[in-house]
Design a protein around this motif. Structure first.
Motif, PDB file in Angstrom:
ATOM      1  N   ILE A 104       0.867  -1.138   0.163  1.00 49.34           N
ATOM      2  CA  ILE A 104       0.365  -0.751  -0.237  1.00 49.34           C
ATOM      3  C   ILE A 104       0.909   1.246   0.154  1.00 49.34           C
ATOM      4  CG2 ILE A 104      -1.425   1.544   1.189  1.00 49.34           C
ATOM      5  CD1 ILE A 104      -3.720  -1.507   2.185  1.00 49.34           C
ATOM      6  N   MET A 105       2.234   1.286   1.159  1.00 49.03           N
ATOM      7  CA  MET A 105       2.752   2.437   0.531  1.00 49.03           C
ATOM      8  C   MET A 105       3.528   2.670   0.026  1.00 49.03           C
ATOM      9  SD  MET A 105       2.015   3.806   3.653  1.00 49.03           S
ATOM     10  CE  MET A 105       2.710   4.107   5.027  1.00 49.03           C
ATOM     11  N   VAL A 106       3.819   1.689  -1.005  1.00 52.10           N
ATOM     12  CA  VAL A 106       4.639   2.036  -2.596  1.00 52.10           C
ATOM     13  C   VAL A 106       3.195   1.995  -3.266  1.00 52.10           C
ATOM     14  CG1 VAL A 106       6.390   0.435  -3.826  1.00 52.10           C
ATOM     15  CG2 VAL A 106       6.629   0.313  -1.551  1.00 52.10           C
ATOM     16  N   PHE A 107       2.620   1.183  -3.996  1.00 50.88           N
ATOM     17  CA  PHE A 107       1.898   1.533  -5.140  1.00 50.88           C
ATOM     18  C   PHE A 107       0.661   2.310  -5.023  1.00 50.88           C
ATOM     19  CE2 PHE A 107       4.145  -2.702  -5.283  1.00 50.88           C
ATOM     20  CZ  PHE A 107       5.191  -2.361  -6.195  1.00 50.88           C
ATOM     21  N   LEU A 108       0.780   2.332  -3.233  1.00 48.80           N
ATOM     22  CA  LEU A 108      -1.245   3.531  -3.834  1.00 48.80           C
ATOM     23  C   LEU A 108      -0.988   4.297  -2.976  1.00 48.80           C
ATOM     24  CD1 LEU A 108      -3.271   0.245  -2.642  1.00 48.80           C
ATOM     25  CD2 LEU A 108      -3.776   1.375  -4.596  1.00 48.80           C
TER      26      LEU A 108
END
Lengths: 194, 616
Positions: free
Chosen positions: B123-127
């Motif tokens: 979530i942190m990286v891609f979203l």
């Protein structure tokens, strides 16, 4: 909204936006299929028990010819528009669509033969690679067919209002179509002949 | 060709020569603008705010969605930090809400901890971060800074947001599947991920959507930068932020597709029973798995890191771009070494494609491969250092304005420095053998991304908030937010280096209490967790400030920071329809003409035709 260089070329780049966009898209597609081809090479060279069942080379050869012909008709369709001959465009893009249909039908027969010999994606890693790569390529063909059909049918109304923009659309579709053709030209020797 | 004749017959009502006037202009100067004006009033609510094709609305959609996902990912991490600090104790307040499958009696199960770990990273990286730096800042400011009316492909732009949104929904919903969300780490290494619960399939589907969204976005940004630059805006006059977006988009364009290929192959493994990543004779729970076998788990790692290393630079390059803008503006002098920074960012982008296997030193891929990749890894540190050094020297001799965006930008420099320098021992195979998969790695990349990129994002939000809304955010609340974040970020991530050096593995459910080698450092867990909870509290002033300043903030004009780039030439809070500039800007000079000798103001915008006449 008026986006500059949507139809006309930007003088210093010699491109209209869509053409640059499709080239960038194709670059990413090269990386997508490049990833799959690399995986194929690594799996094949890394597995001492690699097994490759016989595939139908004649059918694939026929398909190669069908797809190359469709690329030719695609160029003819675009060239007809450049020559202001809308009727010929309809004819050639219909031919392209039908050749693409023929490709898919032949591919379907091929899949059917393989299933009847109990060759499934789970059979071995060659068949897994084969089904994944030809399947993904088939999806690309299908996508191209949708666009070609649209430009043949409802999309062609744009010819009356914005002929240059419409011609650009056909050109872009053609670039994509040649790429799909090119992928097959790599797939054919890599999967059937080697 | 005879196109021109044909066009004139058919295109009378569609004249492409007339630039569109922004909405809200009281007197439309000509017919084209009048029509555009009328068209905007017909735009319904849905078209204007939900399925908008305006880059500014899409940028805000991206930004708000990604900020929400970032808060969600942060909360997942807080749950993990509770478990690490107080293993086996029930989670207070919300423990009962997590369900018996995840936390019976409020005590977290190891399976749930694994889900949290995998999904926090994803979530942190891609979203969160990528949609913020590329989707939000890229979308909003690339057209504004290059003087374009919109992105090159507005409809693709809308599609890119909605595909991202669907990907995010799939990821979020996967928590409610039987067996929960993906639990094989954000890297999804097979064979573990191949035999994992259904959440992994959802993860792969979600990733396919997110990759497609990035692909559409990057095509759009590259085309926009190449095709729609205003007259006079040559490549070497582009703000560094634009350069960073340009290089980043190439990374997204070329690095993501191999992961898409890998994702398709893992989906085939999971759904069609293939064995791309399954070795022969794999034994799971005492049983030999059926299947053809002969696959290679290592292949996934190669494909995954071929994306995920460039991804690191996708996270950091736009952050450097934002920091460069803020620093140039608040030191009131040109960036030192602008050209070197541009070349370094291109070099960085290129090199990032040939360092991926430094994540794989422990896989037994051979010393020759290791030697190659540790060499390229050492080389790639050079351009990063070039950029960081140029930013640092830019401060020299400037009359620095210490406002909130500048504080965040200044903090970025040492924080990213710590993150980058601690990466060197990881890039060398011998020292990596000890440090691999320990908390040292977690500390390293969180210093790069959290107090690095996220501080840059905050700097960007405070800096450009007047552009979004026409109002400035509160400085006092901003400073509270800054100092709280700065102190507690270090409190969370600093001790991780010590734990990692002691050899504590990054994936331990209990934070290491049952390992003798961890006994000396295990007490840091509580300190880090308290820091994390306080870090949440430190974000409250920001959240309040954000919404309060939208309505109540100090009203400012078009160019509140006295900046030089084209985005500040556009009307503030540009009307949320198409058209950014009252008149199409023409660029006369480079991006950072601050304190030009002989010019009476200390800034000379790119679009001002000639310097004001010199008076004495």
């Amino acid at each position: 909204m008026e986006i500059p260089y949507n139809v006309e070329e930007r003088p210093d780049t010699g491109l209209y936006n869509g053409k640059l966009g499709i080239w960038l898209f194709l670059a990413s597609e090269v990386m997508l299929f490049g990833g799959l081809f690399s995986s194929y090479i690594l799996l094949r060279t890394g597995d001492p028990n690699w097994f490759k069942p016989e595939l139908s080379v004649p059918m694939a050869t026929l398909n190669t010819m069908v797809l190359i012909s469709s690329s030719v008709t695609m160029v003819m369709a675009w060239a007809s528009l450049r020559l202001q001959d809308f009727k010929k465009f309809r004819l050639f893009s219909a031919a392209t669509f039908l050749l693409a249909c023929a490709f898919m039908v032949i591919k379907g027969f091929e899949y059917n033969t393989e299933f009847s010999h109990h060759l499934y994606p789970s059979s071995n890693n060659f068949m897994a690679t084969y089904f994944t790569m030809t399947g993904l390529h088939g999806l690309h063909v299908l996508g191209g067919m949708v666009v070609i059909a649209y430009l043949w049918g409802p999309g062609s109304r744009m010819w009356k209002t914005e002929p240059e923009r419409f011609t650009n659309r056909v050109e872009i579709t053609g670039l994509y179509w040649h790429f799909v053709d090119l992928v097959w030209i790599f797939l054919f020797p890599a999967l059937y002949l080697l | 060709m005879s196109f021109s004749e044909k066009r004139e017959e058919g295109v009378s009502e569609h004249d492409s020569e007339v630039p569109e006037a922004p909405e809200g202009l009281s007197e439309p100067p000509d017919r084209g603008a009048a029509e555009a004006h009328g068209a905007h009033h017909q735009e319904g609510f849905l078209r204007k705010y939900i399925f908008s094709i305006d880059h500014k609305v899409i940028g805000l959609q991206y930004g708000l969605t990604a900020l929400l996902f970032m808060l969600f990912g942060f909360c997942l991490m807080l749950l993990m930090r509770w478990q690490l600090a107080f293993p086996g104790q029930p989670i207070p307040v919300i423990g009962g809400l997590l369900g018996n499958a995840n936390a019976p009696g409020g005590v977290m199960l190891p399976e749930f901890y694994n889900q949290l770990g995998a999904m926090h990273g994803t979530i942190m990286v891609f979203l969160g971060v990528v949609p913020l730096v590329v989707g939000a800042f890229g979308n909003y400011f690339v057209p504004l800074q290059i003087g374009a009316p919109d992105m090159a492909f507005p409809k693709l732009n809308m599609m890119s947001y909605w595909v991202y949104f669907v990907g995010g929904v799939i990821m979020f919903v996967s928590f409610f599947l039987p067996g929960g969300a993906a639990n094989s780490g954000w890297t999804s290494y097979p064979p573990l991920s191949n035999i994992a619960t259904m959440g992994q399939t959802a993860w792969l589907l979600g990733m396919v959507f997110l990759i497609t969204s990035s692909l559409l976005g990057s095509i759009n940004i590259i085309t926009t930068i190449i095709q729609l630059r205003a007259e006079g805006l040559t490549y070497m006059r582009m703000p560094f932020f634009i350069w960073s977006q340009f290089v980043t988009s190439f990374l997204l364009l070329l690095a993501f597709p191999p992961l898409e290929a890998a994702g398709v192959m893992q989906l085939m493994d999971r759904l069609a029973g293939t064995s791309f990543f399954m070795p022969s004779g794999l034994v799971v729970s005492g049983q030999v798995l059926e299947g053809a076998g002969g696959g290679s788990p290592l292949l996934w790692q190669h494909l995954f890191w071929f994306l995920a290393h460039p991804e690191v630079y996708v996270l950091i390059l736009p952050a450097m771009g934002i920091v460069a803008e803020v620093i140039a503006n608040n030191t009131r002098k040109p960036l030192w070494g602008y050209k070197a920074m541009v070349y370094a960012s291109v070099w960085l982008g290129f090199m990032s494609f040939i360092v991926w296997a430094h994540h794989m030193f422990l896989t037994g891929m051979g010393t020759v491969m290791s030697a190659f990749f540790q060499t390229t890894t050492m080389i790639i540190s050079i351009p990063s250092v070039v950029i960081l050094t140029a930013l640092l020297i830019s401060l020299w001799g400037g009359s620095i304005r210490f406002n909130t965006p500048m504080l965040f930008a200044l903090a970025f420099l040492p924080m990213f420095g710590i993150g980058g320098l601690t990466g060197l021992p990881l890039g060398l195979a011998p020292s990596d053998i000890h440090l691999h998969d320990t908390y040292y790695v977690i500390g390293h990349f969180h210093y790069v991304v959290a107090p690095g990129t996220i501080f840059a994002i905050f700097a960007g939000i405070y800096f450009w908030f007047p552009k979004f809304t026409g109002r400035r955010m509160s400085e006092s609340l901003g400073k509270i937010h800054f100092w709280g974040s700065f102190i507690f970020m270090n409190g969370v991530f600093g001790p991780m280096f010590l734990q990692g050096l002691a050899g504590v593995s990054r994936r331990l459910y209990d934070g290491g209490v049952q390992y003798s080698h961890a006994q000396d450092v295990v007490q840091f867990n509580q300190f880090m967790s308290y820091s994390a909870f306080l870090l949440l509290i430190a974000q409250l002033p920001f959240i309040f400030n954000f919404f309060w300043s939208m309505r109540m903030g100090e009203k400012v004009g078009n160019n509140p920071w006295q900046a030089t780039t084209l985005d500040w030439a556009a009307t503030s809070s540009p009307p949320l329809g198409h058209g950014n500039f009252a008149e199409v800007p023409v660029v006369w000079r480079g991006p950072y003409e601050y304190s030009v000798p002989g010019h009476e103001e200390d800034f000379l915008p790119q679009n001002v035709a000639t310097p004001a006449p010199q008076e004495g």
